[in-house]
Design a protein around this motif. Structure first.
Motif, mmCIF file in Angstrom:
data_model
loop_
_atom_site.group_PDB
_atom_site.id
_atom_site.type_symbol
_atom_site.label_atom_id
_atom_site.label_comp_id
_atom_site.label_asym_id
_atom_site.label_seq_id
_atom_site.Cartn_x
_atom_site.Cartn_y
_atom_site.Cartn_z
ATOM 1 N N ALA A 102 -3.410 0.473 -0.917
ATOM 2 C CA ALA A 102 -2.002 -0.918 0.137
ATOM 3 C C ALA A 102 -2.828 0.611 1.812
ATOM 4 C CB ALA A 102 -1.386 -1.061 -0.004
ATOM 5 N N ASP A 103 -2.654 1.716 1.608
ATOM 6 C CA ASP A 103 -1.989 2.457 2.419
ATOM 7 C C ASP A 103 -3.595 1.807 3.599
ATOM 8 O OD1 ASP A 103 0.076 3.598 1.755
ATOM 9 O OD2 ASP A 103 -0.505 5.256 0.920
ATOM 10 N N VAL A 104 -4.396 2.499 2.705
ATOM 11 C CA VAL A 104 -6.363 2.474 3.095
ATOM 12 C C VAL A 104 -6.413 0.882 3.748
ATOM 13 C CG1 VAL A 104 -8.734 2.284 3.086
ATOM 14 C CG2 VAL A 104 -7.325 3.812 1.551
ATOM 15 N N GLU A 105 -5.680 -0.401 3.348
ATOM 16 C CA GLU A 105 -5.590 -1.131 3.849
ATOM 17 C C GLU A 105 -5.372 -1.517 4.889
ATOM 18 O OE1 GLU A 105 -4.745 -4.309 1.537
ATOM 19 O OE2 GLU A 105 -6.365 -4.231 -0.230
ATOM 20 N N LEU A 106 -4.036 -0.725 4.883
ATOM 21 C CA LEU A 106 -3.401 -1.130 6.641
ATOM 22 C C LEU A 106 -3.602 0.105 6.969
ATOM 23 C CD1 LEU A 106 0.082 -1.048 7.994
ATOM 24 C CD2 LEU A 106 0.838 0.622 6.948
ATOM 25 N N ALA A 107 -4.099 1.122 6.896
ATOM 26 C CA ALA A 107 -5.080 2.079 7.550
ATOM 27 C C ALA A 107 -5.931 1.839 8.737
ATOM 28 C CB ALA A 107 -5.140 3.777 6.900
#
Length: 50
Positions: A2-7
């Motif tokens: 999810a962090d990668v998607e948000l970034a």
């Protein structure tokens, strides 16, 4: 993950809406696109009286 998607979403927002693009007059790409479509005038359909 999810962090990668948000970034990625944040980067895409910056890339399209905030960064200044020198090749198009130091304005963001989104602003350039908006200006482009604002200048287009609708073309009447063939055979239709305006």
């Amino acid at each position: 993950m999810a962090d990668v998607e948000l970034a990625t979403a944040e980067w895409v927002d910056w890339f399209n809406n905030q960064r200044l693009h020198t090749a198009i007059g130091d304005i963001p790409p989104h602003e350039h696109e908006t200006n482009h479509y604002a200048q287009l005038q609708p073309q009447p359909a063939a055979g239709v009286n305006a």
